[in-house]
Write a protein that holds these residues in place. Structure first.
Motif, PDB file in Angstrom:
ATOM      1  N   THR A 161       7.221  30.706  16.789  1.00  0.00           N
ATOM      2  CA  THR A 161       5.487  29.986  17.146  1.00  0.00           C
ATOM      3  C   THR A 161       4.250  29.784  15.550  1.00  0.00           C
ATOM      4  OG1 THR A 161       6.366  30.675  19.152  1.00  0.00           O
ATOM      5  CG2 THR A 161       3.542  30.193  18.856  1.00  0.00           C
ATOM      6  N   LEU A 162       3.944  29.089  15.951  1.00  0.00           N
ATOM      7  CA  LEU A 162       2.438  28.860  15.055  1.00  0.00           C
ATOM      8  C   LEU A 162       1.644  28.358  15.918  1.00  0.00           C
ATOM      9  CD1 LEU A 162       4.469  25.813  12.889  1.00  0.00           C
ATOM     10  CD2 LEU A 162       3.959  28.791  12.423  1.00  0.00           C
ATOM     11  N   ASN A 163      -0.043  29.731  15.301  1.00  0.00           N
ATOM     12  CA  ASN A 163      -0.688  29.641  16.383  1.00  0.00           C
ATOM     13  C   ASN A 163      -2.145  29.356  15.417  1.00  0.00           C
ATOM     14  OD1 ASN A 163      -0.177  30.983  18.664  1.00  0.00           O
ATOM     15  ND2 ASN A 163       0.881  32.514  17.562  1.00  0.00           N
ATOM     16  N   TYR A 164      -2.909  28.777  15.951  1.00  0.00           N
ATOM     17  CA  TYR A 164      -4.588  28.334  14.718  1.00  0.00           C
ATOM     18  C   TYR A 164      -5.471  28.718  16.038  1.00  0.00           C
ATOM     19  CZ  TYR A 164      -0.406  25.110  12.925  1.00  0.00           C
ATOM     20  OH  TYR A 164       0.782  24.682  12.875  1.00  0.00           O
ATOM     21  N   TYR A 165      -7.079  29.986  15.234  1.00  0.00           N
ATOM     22  CA  TYR A 165      -7.756  30.312  15.905  1.00  0.00           C
ATOM     23  C   TYR A 165      -8.907  30.206  15.079  1.00  0.00           C
ATOM     24  CZ  TYR A 165      -4.421  32.888  17.913  1.00  0.00           C
ATOM     25  OH  TYR A 165      -3.300  33.897  19.264  1.00  0.00           O
ATOM     26  N   SER A 166     -10.105  29.717  15.891  1.00  0.00           N
ATOM     27  CA  SER A 166     -11.038  28.770  15.798  1.00  0.00           C
ATOM     28  C   SER A 166     -12.117  29.245  16.553  1.00  0.00           C
ATOM     29  CB  SER A 166     -11.283  28.045  15.169  1.00  0.00           C
ATOM     30  OG  SER A 166     -12.789  27.761  14.788  1.00  0.00           O
ATOM     31  N   SER A 167     -13.827  29.394  16.491  1.00  0.00           N
ATOM     32  CA  SER A 167     -14.320  29.793  17.725  1.00  0.00           C
ATOM     33  C   SER A 167     -15.507  29.079  17.674  1.00  0.00           C
ATOM     34  CB  SER A 167     -15.309  30.844  17.437  1.00  0.00           C
ATOM     35  OG  SER A 167     -15.599  30.860  16.551  1.00  0.00           O
ATOM     36  N   GLN A 168     -15.300  28.203  16.187  1.00  0.00           N
ATOM     37  CA  GLN A 168     -16.142  26.379  15.595  1.00  0.00           C
ATOM     38  C   GLN A 168     -15.800  25.398  16.215  1.00  0.00           C
ATOM     39  OE1 GLN A 168     -19.490  27.613  15.099  1.00  0.00           O
ATOM     40  NE2 GLN A 168     -19.207  29.368  15.167  1.00  0.00           N
ATOM     41  N   TYR A 169     -14.111  25.411  15.764  1.00  0.00           N
ATOM     42  CA  TYR A 169     -12.808  23.764  15.572  1.00  0.00           C
ATOM     43  C   TYR A 169     -12.613  24.343  17.594  1.00  0.00           C
ATOM     44  CZ  TYR A 169     -14.078  24.358  10.801  1.00  0.00           C
ATOM     45  OH  TYR A 169     -14.723  23.938   9.927  1.00  0.00           O
ATOM     46  N   SER A 170     -12.126  22.731  18.172  1.00  0.00           N
ATOM     47  CA  SER A 170     -11.939  22.537  19.088  1.00  0.00           C
ATOM     48  C   SER A 170     -10.308  22.254  18.674  1.00  0.00           C
ATOM     49  CB  SER A 170     -12.203  21.123  19.551  1.00  0.00           C
ATOM     50  OG  SER A 170     -11.932  20.103  18.685  1.00  0.00           O
ATOM     51  N   ASP A 171     -10.026  22.187  20.571  1.00  0.00           N
ATOM     52  CA  ASP A 171      -8.512  22.162  19.713  1.00  0.00           C
ATOM     53  C   ASP A 171      -7.416  21.362  19.045  1.00  0.00           C
ATOM     54  OD1 ASP A 171      -5.370  20.935  20.849  1.00  0.00           O
ATOM     55  OD2 ASP A 171      -5.627  22.824  21.787  1.00  0.00           O
ATOM     56  N   GLU A 172      -8.359  19.955  19.420  1.00  0.00           N
ATOM     57  CA  GLU A 172      -8.006  18.570  18.416  1.00  0.00           C
ATOM     58  C   GLU A 172      -8.200  18.690  17.354  1.00  0.00           C
ATOM     59  OE1 GLU A 172      -9.071  13.729  18.376  1.00  0.00           O
ATOM     60  OE2 GLU A 172     -10.207  15.513  19.881  1.00  0.00           O
TER      61      GLU A 172
END
Length: 373
Positions: free
Chosen positions: A151-162
């Motif tokens: 499972t690869l997870n990508y997180y941010s409060s500034q960037y959208s899912d896309e």
């Protein structure tokens, strides 16, 4: 977040000779309130260390529980709704910061339900050095994908899912590349990347990447060096770990060089050469100032900016020169041998030299004397 303080406890299990009556752990500026354990006689703090006296005992494992609190001066960053760790684990958790002392970790963090936590938790019975333990707390957008049961997870409060999907879309390809070059598959159940804060830091099982880096990748999809660099540390650094900081180039030069090597495979020779040229330019400025030093440092207690650039960029340039010296197939054969033989271990520069000499079937002493020692 308002108080910028922490409270915690850590249970440390270890094996040590029954003849040893005292152990030391690093504790930064934390305040130790209590130390409990079957063999604990007394404890004290001295020069950012916790010193525990142990009673007579057999060769059985020893377990101590340390309760602590504090407002860390380093290692824990509070910024605009974000809390994250940077390198100095001993400032937020009592531990042993010697990179050659690895341990398994089970980490629990209590936060309000409204916040997300990404953190190190070792799995599959592998161990990691304490400086790779860490966590991030905040409110995040998240994009996940599954690659080869990982499972690869990508997180941010500034960037959208896309946007997260676009920024990190090279990750599966990078992972394949690093597994092939190291000869060892990625060893955890998941890998996370967090865009946030002002730092770049590899952790056990995840990476913290400066928030603004996402915009750079969105503008130019070939700007993946730092994604590769931090992921490469899951092998070179976190598992093939420098025995002490004098050999730090074995962590950082490898991660830096592997990012250029990935670009060569993915984007072509011209992109690779551009990276190598940029590394050499940094090194050339150091040469012009008369500040050059060996890659094997006699002391790493107070490194300068130039010292760090030597370890990262001169080191990566030297790996490029070594590849030219012994040829592509021999070079990568040596890298794989070195990485597989020393996976989960602590290494010195001599270990790397020996692996490359085995691969090339010749002495590389002259090269190592000139460029490394």
């Amino acid at each position: 977040m308002i108080n910028r303080s922490i409270e915690g406890s850590v249970t440390i299990d270890f094996l040590i000779s029954p003849e040893v009556s005292q152990v030391r752990f690093d504790c930064g500026n934390l305040s130790i309130s209590q130390v409990n354990g079957t063999y604990v006689e007394r404890f004290r703090q001295e020069e950012q260390q916790l010193i525990i006296n142990l009673s007579n005992r057999s060769s059985d494992p020893v377990s101590v529980k340390v309760e602590y609190s504090g407002s860390p001066k380093r290692g824990l960053i509070f910024k605009e709704g974000l809390v994250y760790t940077v390198f100095s684990t001993d400032y937020w958790m009592v531990c042993n910061m010697n990179p050659s002392d690895k341990a398994r970790l089970k980490l629990k963090i209590q936060v309000p339900d409204s916040l997300d936590v990404i953190m190190s938790n070792t799995s599959r019975n592998y161990e990691a050095p304490a400086y790779t333990y860490g966590f991030v707390i905040g409110s995040f957008n998240k994009h996940s994908e599954v690659f080869d049961s990982l499972t690869l997870n990508y997180y941010s409060s500034q960037y959208s899912d896309e946007q997260l999907q676009k920024v990190f879309r090279e990750t599966p390809h990078i992972l394949e590349f690093l597994e092939e070059k190291s000869g060892t598959p990625y060893y955890q159940n998941n890998y996370s990347q967090v865009l946030g804060g002002d730092h770049y830091q590899e952790m056990s099982g995840f990476a913290m990447i400066k928030d603004t880096y996402g915009n750079l990748v969105l503008k130019d999809s070939t700007e993946t060096n730092l994604i590769t660099h931090e992921l490469a540390h899951q092998w070179w650094g976190n598992q093939v770990t420098c025995q002490n900081w004098n050999h730090f180039w074995l962590n950082e030069a490898f991660a830096t060089y592997l990012s250029a090597a990935y670009n060569e495979v993915r984007f072509g020779k011209e992109k690779y050469q551009s990276d190598i040229d940029s590394y050499f330019k940094v090194y050339q400025k150091i040469l012009e100032k008369g500040a050059d030093k060996p890659l094997l440092f006699p002391d790493w207690s107070n490194p300068s900016r130039d010292d760090r650039n030597i370890v990262y960029f001169k080191g990566a340039y030297v790996l490029h020169l070594l590849r030219e010296e012994i040829g592509d197939s021999t070079f990568w054969k040596g890298i794989k041998h070195y990485s597989k033989e020393n996976f989960g271990k602590s290494v010195t520069t001599k270990d790397f030299q020996e692996a490359m000499e085995i691969a090339s079937n010749k002495s590389l002493q002259e090269f190592f004397d000139l460029w490394i020692y």
